[in-house]
Scaffold this motif. Structure first.
Motif, PDB file in Angstrom:
ATOM      1  N   PHE A   1       0.826  -1.180   0.116  1.00 40.34           N
ATOM      2  CA  PHE A   1       0.040   0.022  -0.012  1.00 40.34           C
ATOM      3  C   PHE A   1       0.856   1.098   0.025  1.00 40.34           C
ATOM      4  O   PHE A   1       0.570   2.355  -0.778  1.00 40.34           O
ATOM      5  N   ALA A   2       1.927   1.087   0.746  1.00 39.40           N
ATOM      6  CA  ALA A   2       2.798   2.480   0.812  1.00 39.40           C
ATOM      7  C   ALA A   2       3.579   2.767  -0.448  1.00 39.40           C
ATOM      8  O   ALA A   2       3.350   3.898  -0.840  1.00 39.40           O
ATOM      9  N   TYR A   3       3.714   1.716  -0.994  1.00 36.33           N
ATOM     10  CA  TYR A   3       4.434   2.018  -2.524  1.00 36.33           C
ATOM     11  C   TYR A   3       3.627   1.944  -3.463  1.00 36.33           C
ATOM     12  O   TYR A   3       3.896   1.920  -4.779  1.00 36.33           O
ATOM     13  N   SER A   4       2.246   1.855  -3.303  1.00 31.44           N
ATOM     14  CA  SER A   4       1.290   1.616  -4.455  1.00 31.44           C
ATOM     15  C   SER A   4       1.372   0.776  -5.307  1.00 31.44           C
ATOM     16  O   SER A   4       1.352   1.319  -6.559  1.00 31.44           O
ATOM     17  N   LYS A   5       1.498  -0.537  -4.995  1.00 30.96           N
ATOM     18  CA  LYS A   5       1.880  -1.491  -5.953  1.00 30.96           C
ATOM     19  C   LYS A   5       0.476  -1.716  -6.678  1.00 30.96           C
ATOM     20  O   LYS A   5      -0.358  -2.466  -6.084  1.00 30.96           O
ATOM     21  N   ASN A   6       0.370  -1.549  -7.963  1.00 30.52           N
ATOM     22  CA  ASN A   6      -0.807  -1.871  -8.612  1.00 30.52           C
ATOM     23  C   ASN A   6      -1.149  -3.282  -8.800  1.00 30.52           C
ATOM     24  O   ASN A   6      -2.335  -3.795  -8.865  1.00 30.52           O
ATOM     25  N   THR A   7      -0.082  -4.244  -9.050  1.00 32.00           N
ATOM     26  CA  THR A   7      -0.288  -5.494  -9.136  1.00 32.00           C
ATOM     27  C   THR A   7      -0.731  -6.239  -7.898  1.00 32.00           C
ATOM     28  O   THR A   7      -1.856  -7.140  -7.841  1.00 32.00           O
ATOM     29  N   VAL A   8      -0.614  -5.672  -6.654  1.00 26.22           N
ATOM     30  CA  VAL A   8      -1.180  -6.302  -5.553  1.00 26.22           C
ATOM     31  C   VAL A   8      -2.625  -5.918  -5.345  1.00 26.22           C
ATOM     32  O   VAL A   8      -3.439  -6.554  -4.755  1.00 26.22           O
ATOM     33  N   ALA A   9      -2.800  -4.569  -5.754  1.00 26.94           N
ATOM     34  CA  ALA A   9      -4.247  -4.096  -5.601  1.00 26.94           C
ATOM     35  C   ALA A   9      -5.127  -4.827  -6.335  1.00 26.94           C
ATOM     36  O   ALA A   9      -6.214  -5.075  -6.275  1.00 26.94           O
ATOM     37  N   ALA A  10      -4.440  -5.117  -7.814  1.00 24.95           N
ATOM     38  CA  ALA A  10      -5.288  -5.957  -8.618  1.00 24.95           C
ATOM     39  C   ALA A  10      -5.636  -7.270  -7.867  1.00 24.95           C
ATOM     40  O   ALA A  10      -6.761  -7.895  -8.235  1.00 24.95           O
ATOM     41  N   GLN A  11      -4.742  -7.878  -7.351  1.00 23.79           N
ATOM     42  CA  GLN A  11      -4.787  -9.323  -6.850  1.00 23.79           C
ATOM     43  C   GLN A  11      -5.959  -9.311  -5.661  1.00 23.79           C
ATOM     44  O   GLN A  11      -6.887 -10.199  -5.639  1.00 23.79           O
ATOM     45  N   LEU A  12      -5.642  -8.241  -4.998  1.00 26.29           N
ATOM     46  CA  LEU A  12      -6.666  -8.114  -3.747  1.00 26.29           C
ATOM     47  C   LEU A  12      -8.278  -7.853  -4.142  1.00 26.29           C
ATOM     48  O   LEU A  12      -9.036  -8.322  -3.679  1.00 26.29           O
ATOM     49  N   GLY A  13      -8.125  -6.761  -5.111  1.00 29.84           N
ATOM     50  CA  GLY A  13      -9.685  -6.630  -5.763  1.00 29.84           C
ATOM     51  C   GLY A  13     -10.121  -7.903  -6.308  1.00 29.84           C
ATOM     52  O   GLY A  13     -11.217  -8.078  -6.200  1.00 29.84           O
ATOM     53  N   ASN A  14      -9.555  -8.700  -6.980  1.00 29.33           N
ATOM     54  CA  ASN A  14      -9.886  -9.648  -7.794  1.00 29.33           C
ATOM     55  C   ASN A  14     -10.309 -10.964  -6.751  1.00 29.33           C
ATOM     56  O   ASN A  14     -11.368 -11.595  -6.695  1.00 29.33           O
ATOM     57  N   GLU A  15      -9.594 -10.893  -5.535  1.00 27.36           N
ATOM     58  CA  GLU A  15      -9.849 -12.052  -4.683  1.00 27.36           C
ATOM     59  C   GLU A  15     -11.146 -11.513  -3.690  1.00 27.36           C
ATOM     60  O   GLU A  15     -12.138 -12.290  -3.472  1.00 27.36           O
ATOM     61  N   VAL A  16     -11.358 -10.255  -3.431  1.00 29.36           N
ATOM     62  CA  VAL A  16     -12.498  -9.801  -2.575  1.00 29.36           C
ATOM     63  C   VAL A  16     -13.771  -9.678  -3.234  1.00 29.36           C
ATOM     64  O   VAL A  16     -14.654  -9.594  -2.795  1.00 29.36           O
ATOM     65  N   GLY A  17     -13.349  -9.476  -4.593  1.00 25.55           N
ATOM     66  CA  GLY A  17     -14.654  -9.188  -5.503  1.00 25.55           C
ATOM     67  C   GLY A  17     -14.633  -7.599  -5.729  1.00 25.55           C
ATOM     68  O   GLY A  17     -14.917  -6.816  -4.961  1.00 25.55           O
ATOM     69  N   PHE A  18     -14.654  -7.348  -7.155  1.00 27.45           N
ATOM     70  CA  PHE A  18     -14.770  -5.765  -7.527  1.00 27.45           C
ATOM     71  C   PHE A  18     -16.056  -5.376  -7.008  1.00 27.45           C
ATOM     72  O   PHE A  18     -16.180  -4.238  -6.999  1.00 27.45           O
ATOM     73  N   GLY A  19     -16.999  -6.087  -6.883  1.00 27.04           N
ATOM     74  CA  GLY A  19     -18.279  -5.680  -6.653  1.00 27.04           C
ATOM     75  C   GLY A  19     -18.376  -5.279  -5.191  1.00 27.04           C
ATOM     76  O   GLY A  19     -18.998  -4.196  -4.614  1.00 27.04           O
ATOM     77  N   ASN A  20     -17.568  -5.942  -4.303  1.00 29.79           N
ATOM     78  CA  ASN A  20     -17.363  -5.425  -2.836  1.00 29.79           C
ATOM     79  C   ASN A  20     -16.468  -4.324  -2.659  1.00 29.79           C
ATOM     80  O   ASN A  20     -16.752  -3.562  -1.541  1.00 29.79           O
ATOM     81  N   VAL A  21     -15.576  -4.178  -3.601  1.00 22.88           N
ATOM     82  CA  VAL A  21     -14.834  -2.939  -3.661  1.00 22.88           C
ATOM     83  C   VAL A  21     -15.746  -1.697  -3.932  1.00 22.88           C
ATOM     84  O   VAL A  21     -15.534  -0.637  -3.318  1.00 22.88           O
TER      85      VAL A  21
END
Length: 732
Positions: free
Chosen positions: A419-439
């Motif tokens: 989060f601190a270094y704003s890693k896009n790939t990690v955000a994409a994985q997290l969004g995919n796991e928790v669900g984009f609708g939940n975001v």
């Protein structure tokens, strides 16, 4: 022998004749009833118009009456910041008003003005037809006479009762006065924006000369203002004013007021406008706050005093911070609010005189990585913790493969660093796991009012938002995950002190559990301390997030410290790239410049980042499942039995679980709090159960349902606390 013809009709014909007579009788009755109702309605209407006409003031009285309302606006400390009221020019009699001004107004506002009796039945029927054809609401059809009646006698409320009274008064005016008198009253009293009432006041405000000398182009601009004075004002939006004036010219040509040659020769864009003086950035705030009076106050025209939340010192600091840091050719906006939602400062642009478009409340722009606030909130709520391990590496979701800003990958890191270094790939994985609708739902929960996409790229901030909404979301985090409702008016009084409105604190809701708010605050604090937001440091704890969109079109920084939350946006109105613009530079520096002054007199507040996880997310000790550790037997990877307390006991160290086939979202060695991965063929667990959501918002939990819904955790799926061996209980 010839058959004798019957003299009577058949039963069928008699029934048809009887039915036809019955229908005709009832049809006549219905017609008579309708005619009766119409006659009674006409008599009632005539009576109402007659008495309204008898009660009308004289022409001279209406000439001398004043519309508009004096409004004194005060800051939170009681200092008067602006006084708004009507401005009147010279009264122009009908023979002094240029004919082109009359023609322009009639052409665009009421083309059948000289033929109707106050209301326009043809116009009303046409509006009803268009509404049915296009399946939409009936558009406004007020004639010039109706508008005059509303301006002088009524309010702007959109009720059926007000429209009925408006129609009656319009017909009464037509009975009392001539068309020329009505048009003279209208042109001298209609509102043209900026406090200007009447064409002479408008002409002097916009063109610096009397309305007696209006040109065709100038008349078209003024006539075009009536529909929406604030939107079509030439000092607010020149392009909108020119476009509207050209519509007026087209109407004048269509109805014969000017010829085709004259219409083609008029260049509205060449009109010289008077520079607008005496305004400043405070007007961005008043332009946002004062329209809310229509909803807050009863119908009143008496002078009022409006007490607001605006802090003059903070507003001055905000204006200077934006102007000093915004890149050349770009615009900037800033919203700052207290922990209860009170707006302390608002800057909608670099210069209100040049453009009064409020980018803080009206502009829709992509937030970039500042949007990751909602991604990580959803991840924390679903079971992640800041210390969990994730992998920053190449990832593909469908046909989308996000990349980091620098193009490289850090490998295995913790959530806090991602989060601190704003890693896009990690955000994409997290969004995919928790669900984009939940975001998306999380963003809605925290006050985002604009349309939110659920495409995978949404995790990188591709949905457009308003600055005030993003600031509101971060303010909710600042207050421990509780809802925040922005407001700008604390109370309204009459000139003699009578209270007409008093702000009441909005009901507060728990948007997320305490531990989720603590976790996201931990991440936001790290982003400023060591991550992309280091330029926002002010010598006391600050939590926040940067945001930069593709090609450097938008730069954001939103953060909080000592109870004040501030959002800063910078970019161009035409959404073109701004060289060197990024959230961690100019916006973060503007945030720091403003916040140093805004929090100077406030005590330093440390953030609560202690994670107090709920019981369902804690992993019990091994003894809970297997008994005393002294009784453990271990089998190594070669299948050899290891006695209890053996010298080569591997020690009380957890080991990583076996990787799941195809699993990319969670790396090996996920930290405490991460839910176990689903077995093959099983669906992923929901981001948050119904019972958890009930607990998060303080609701009651059904014990029976809780037991039924509790996930079954087999003993062998619990992560052992010893490495290089499979933990098994001793045999009996």
């Amino acid at each position: 022998m010839a058959r004798k013809r019957s003299s009577g009709s058949s039963p069928k014909k008699r029934n048809e004749s009887s039915n036809g007579g019955f229908v005709r009788r009832w049809l006549k009755r219905l017609i008579l009833v309708a005619v009766g109702v119409m006659v009674l309605g006409a008599l009632a209407l005539g009576t109402a118009v007659y008495f309204a006409e008898r009660s009308l003031p004289s022409y001279s009285a209406m000439m001398n009456s004043e519309q508009g309302q004096m409004i004194v606006v005060k800051a939170r400390d009681g200092t008067e910041i602006v006084s708004l009221g009507p401005s009147y020019g010279e009264w122009l009699y009908s023979n002094e008003i240029p004919q082109v001004m009359k023609d322009a107004m009639v052409s665009v506002e009421d083309r059948r003005f000289y033929s109707h009796f106050g209301i326009d039945p043809l116009g009303l029927l046409r509006a009803v037809f268009v509404s049915f054809r296009n399946d939409e609401r009936v558009a406004a059809t007020s004639t010039i006479t109706q508008q005059l009646a509303r301006n002088i006698f009524l309010s702007n409320s959109r009720t059926i009762d007000r429209k009925a009274r408006e129609a009656v008064l319009a017909m009464a005016l037509e009975m009392r006065f001539s068309k020329e008198q009505i048009l003279e009253l209208y042109l001298n009293k209609v509102y043209f924006g900026g406090g200007a009432y009447g064409i002479d006041s408008a002409s002097r405000k916009f063109f610096s000369h009397s309305a007696k000398n209006l040109s065709t182009a100038e008349a078209a601009i003024i006539a075009g203002l009536v529909k929406a004075p604030s939107h079509y004002s030439p000092t607010a939006d020149v392009n909108a004013a020119v476009a509207r004036a050209n519509v007026v010219l087209a109407q004048m040509r269509k109805y014969g007021a000017i010829g085709p040659g004259e219409a083609a020769s008029v260049d509205v864009s060449a009109v010289k406008l008077r520079p607008d003086q005496g305004t400043n950035s405070i007007r961005y705030f008043t332009d946002w706050a004062l329209p809310q009076l229509d909803m807050l106050l009863p119908d009143t025209r008496e002078p009022i005093v409006v007490w607001t939340t605006l802090d003059i010192a903070d507003q001055r600091a905000a204006t200077e911070a934006v102007k000093s840091n915004v890149p050349s050719g770009a615009q900037g906006a800033l919203v700052s609010m207290d922990r209860d939602g009170a707006i302390l400062a608002m800057v909608g642009g670099t210069d209100y005189v040049t453009t009064n478009y409020n980018r803080a409340t009206d502009a829709l722009r992509q937030p970039g990585s500042a949007w990751k606030l909602f991604v990580y909130l959803a991840a924390l709520e679903s079971g992640y913790t800041p210390d969990d391990r994730v992998v920053d590496g190449p990832v593909t979701i469908g046909n989308w493969s996000p990349h980091n800003a620098g193009g490289g990958y850090a490998g295995e890191i913790d959530v806090r660093s991602a989060f601190a270094y704003s890693k896009n790939t990690v955000a994409a994985q997290l969004g995919n796991e928790v669900g984009f609708g939940n975001v998306a739902s999380m963003a809605r929960r925290f006050g985002i009012t604009t349309k939110v996409s659920t495409n995978p790229s949404m995790v990188l901030g591709t949905s457009e938002v308003r600055v005030i909404d993003m600031t509101r979301a971060f303010a909710a985090v600042s207050d421990g995950g509780k809802s925040v409702e922005p407001y700008g008016i604390t109370r309204v009084t009459t000139a003699d002190g009578k209270v007409l409105y008093q702000h009441q604190p909005a009901r507060r809701y728990d948007l997320v559990a305490d531990y989720v708010a603590a976790g996201i605050t931990d991440l936001l604090q790290t982003a400023v301390a060591t991550g992309t937001g280091r330029a926002a440091q002010i010598g006391r704890p600050v939590a926040g997030k940067t945001g930069t969109t593709s090609s450097n079109k938008d730069g954001w920084f939103v953060g909080f410290s000592s109870g004040i939350t501030t959002g800063v946006w910078m970019g161009r109105d035409d959404a073109k790239a701004v060289p060197g613009l990024s959230g961690g530079r100019a916006p973060a520096r503007a945030f720091a410049a403003y916040m140093r002054k805004a929090v100077a007199d406030r005590p330093v507040e440390q953030f609560d980042t202690e994670l107090k996880l709920p019981e369902w997310q804690l992993e019990p000790d091994d003894e809970y499942y297997y008994g005393d550790p002294d009784e453990y037997y271990f089998i190594d990877e070669q299948g050899n039995l290891i006695e209890p307390q053996a010298p080569d006991d591997p020690g009380d160290v957890p080991f990583p679980p076996e990787p799941q086939d195809g699993a990319t979202s969670r790396p090996q060695g996920s930290g405490a709090g991460a839910p176990p991965p689903p077995a093959a063929g099983q669906a992923a667990p929901p981001a948050a159960s119904d019972d958890f959501l009930e607990r998060a918002i303080g609701g009651a939990v059904d014990d029976n349902r809780q037991q039924q819904n509790a996930p079954a955790v087999p003993r062998q799926e619990q992560r052992p606390r010893r490495r290089e061996g499979i933990l098994v209980p001793p045999s009996n």
